[in-house]
Design a protein around this motif. Structure first.
Motif, PDB file in Angstrom:
ATOM      1  N   ALA A  57     -33.199  46.382 -16.251  1.00 56.03           N
ATOM      2  CA  ALA A  57     -33.882  46.960 -17.406  1.00 56.03           C
ATOM      3  C   ALA A  57     -35.361  46.585 -17.349  1.00 56.03           C
ATOM      4  CB  ALA A  57     -33.256  46.448 -18.697  1.00 56.03           C
ATOM      5  N   ASN A  58     -35.625  45.362 -16.935  1.00 54.36           N
ATOM      6  CA  ASN A  58     -37.010  44.905 -16.794  1.00 54.36           C
ATOM      7  C   ASN A  58     -37.739  45.707 -15.716  1.00 54.36           C
ATOM      8  OD1 ASN A  58     -39.053  43.096 -17.667  1.00 54.36           O
ATOM      9  ND2 ASN A  58     -38.775  41.884 -15.824  1.00 54.36           N
TER      10      ASN A  58
ATOM     11  N   LEU B 118     -24.540  52.004 -15.805  1.00 48.32           N
ATOM     12  CA  LEU B 118     -24.466  53.326 -16.429  1.00 48.32           C
ATOM     13  C   LEU B 118     -23.049  53.630 -16.911  1.00 48.32           C
ATOM     14  CD1 LEU B 118     -26.712  55.463 -14.028  1.00 48.32           C
ATOM     15  CD2 LEU B 118     -27.211  54.835 -16.389  1.00 48.32           C
ATOM     16  N   CYS B 119     -22.070  53.061 -16.226  1.00 48.35           N
ATOM     17  CA  CYS B 119     -20.666  53.260 -16.608  1.00 48.35           C
ATOM     18  C   CYS B 119     -20.255  52.373 -17.780  1.00 48.35           C
ATOM     19  CB  CYS B 119     -19.751  52.986 -15.419  1.00 48.35           C
ATOM     20  SG  CYS B 119     -19.890  54.205 -14.089  1.00 48.35           S
ATOM     21  N   GLY B 120     -21.150  51.475 -18.181  1.00 45.06           N
ATOM     22  CA  GLY B 120     -20.848  50.629 -19.332  1.00 45.06           C
ATOM     23  C   GLY B 120     -20.660  49.165 -19.025  1.00 45.06           C
ATOM     24  N   VAL B 121     -20.712  48.795 -17.740  1.00 45.00           N
ATOM     25  CA  VAL B 121     -20.582  47.385 -17.375  1.00 45.00           C
ATOM     26  C   VAL B 121     -21.878  46.659 -17.742  1.00 45.00           C
ATOM     27  CG1 VAL B 121     -20.268  45.744 -15.488  1.00 45.00           C
ATOM     28  CG2 VAL B 121     -18.993  47.896 -15.497  1.00 45.00           C
TER      29      VAL B 121
ATOM     30  N   GLU C 186     -29.443  51.345 -19.024  1.00 41.77           N
ATOM     31  CA  GLU C 186     -29.345  52.649 -19.682  1.00 41.77           C
ATOM     32  C   GLU C 186     -30.239  52.716 -20.923  1.00 41.77           C
ATOM     33  OE1 GLU C 186     -25.420  53.608 -20.883  1.00 41.77           O
ATOM     34  OE2 GLU C 186     -25.834  55.738 -21.149  1.00 41.77           O
ATOM     35  N   LEU C 187     -30.214  51.661 -21.737  1.00 41.38           N
ATOM     36  CA  LEU C 187     -31.034  51.644 -22.946  1.00 41.38           C
ATOM     37  C   LEU C 187     -32.515  51.563 -22.592  1.00 41.38           C
ATOM     38  CD1 LEU C 187     -31.346  51.553 -25.982  1.00 41.38           C
ATOM     39  CD2 LEU C 187     -30.867  49.102 -25.923  1.00 41.38           C
TER      40      LEU C 187
ATOM     41  N   ALA D 265     -38.118  53.391 -22.480  1.00 35.28           N
ATOM     42  CA  ALA D 265     -39.304  53.497 -21.623  1.00 35.28           C
ATOM     43  C   ALA D 265     -40.068  54.800 -21.834  1.00 35.28           C
ATOM     44  CB  ALA D 265     -38.898  53.365 -20.157  1.00 35.28           C
ATOM     45  N   ALA D 266     -39.531  55.692 -22.640  1.00 31.22           N
ATOM     46  CA  ALA D 266     -40.247  56.934 -22.946  1.00 31.22           C
ATOM     47  C   ALA D 266     -41.496  56.648 -23.776  1.00 31.22           C
ATOM     48  CB  ALA D 266     -39.325  57.896 -23.694  1.00 31.22           C
TER      49      ALA D 266
END
Length: 228
Positions: free
Chosen positions: A214-215, A135-138, A191-192, A197-198
């Motif tokens: 993400a999966n 979430l922080c970008g890592v 994050e993406l 997922a919406a």
């Protein structure tokens, strides 16, 4: 008029111009990436520099991104809270603060070694830490996926505006509608995935990389993924 002298003079001037041009080329700085630990990655177009070799470990100007091949449980916990406990975590914090990309190799996450034997509740604490880092970008992925992504990005000459797109609109060619992709990004992180997922069904390009967490997001939301 001595023809030999004239020929030598012309030749010497040509050599001088060539040497001058070569010096100018060598003076042009190339793109550099900063790496931690002992794993060296060969990415075309980038000069890899090891963190341990830097004289000033607080000066990260000129580096495109940071690659961390090992992250201990202590380093992960500290980084989530913005605390630097060594040169590596200090570099990670500084790269994020300056808006630069940070990549962590998932096979180097120490806490994952204890998945089979750790207390599930305690293990999930570090799993949440991993999500927080994303979430922080890592960007957390395997070394193979990272090398593949960086090499493909280096080969592809795309405008910056195109990289920022999150959805590809359909186009019509010869009366036929092309595929409408849910995103044109080549890497789907945690994050993406939460945004995508919406929708109950998403369409991705073949070769798109999806991180493990993400999966998990797609599985929990019962989202169907189609690769075309």
């Amino acid at each position: 008029m001595n023809l030999e002298l004239i020929t030598n003079e012309v030749f010497n001037r040509i050599i001088e111009k060539i040497n001058q041009h070569q010096t100018e080329i060598e003076a042009i700085p190339g793109k550099k990436l900063l790496q931690c630990d002992d794993m060296a990655m060969a990415i075309p177009g980038y000069e890899a520099v090891m963190l341990d070799t830097l004289k000033d470990k607080n000066d990260f100007l000129g580096y495109e991104f940071l690659v961390i091949s090992k992250l201990t449980v202590d380093e992960m916990s500290a980084s989530v809270n913005g605390v630097a406990i060594n040169d590596k975590t200090r570099a990670l914090r500084q790269f994020l603060l300056t808006g630069k990309d940070v990549y962590v190799l998932e096979e180097g996450l120490e806490y994952r070694m204890y998945k089979a034997i750790a207390n599930p509740v305690f293990y999930n604490v570090f799993r949440d830490h991993e999500k927080q880092l994303e979430l922080c970008g890592v960007r957390i992925m395997s070394s193979v996926a990272l090398e593949s992504m960086l090499i493909s990005e280096e080969k592809a000459v795309l405008p910056k505006t195109e990289k920022k797109e999150t959805r590809a609109e359909p186009t019509i060619v010869n009366g036929l509608t092309t595929v409408k992709y849910s995103t044109v990004k080549k890497l789907i992180n945690y994050e993406l995935a939460k945004k995508l997922a919406a929708e109950p069904n998403i369409v991705l390009k073949i070769g798109t990389l999806v991180t493990p967490y993400a999966n998990d997001v797609f599985k929990e939301s019962n989202t169907t993924i189609t690769f075309i």
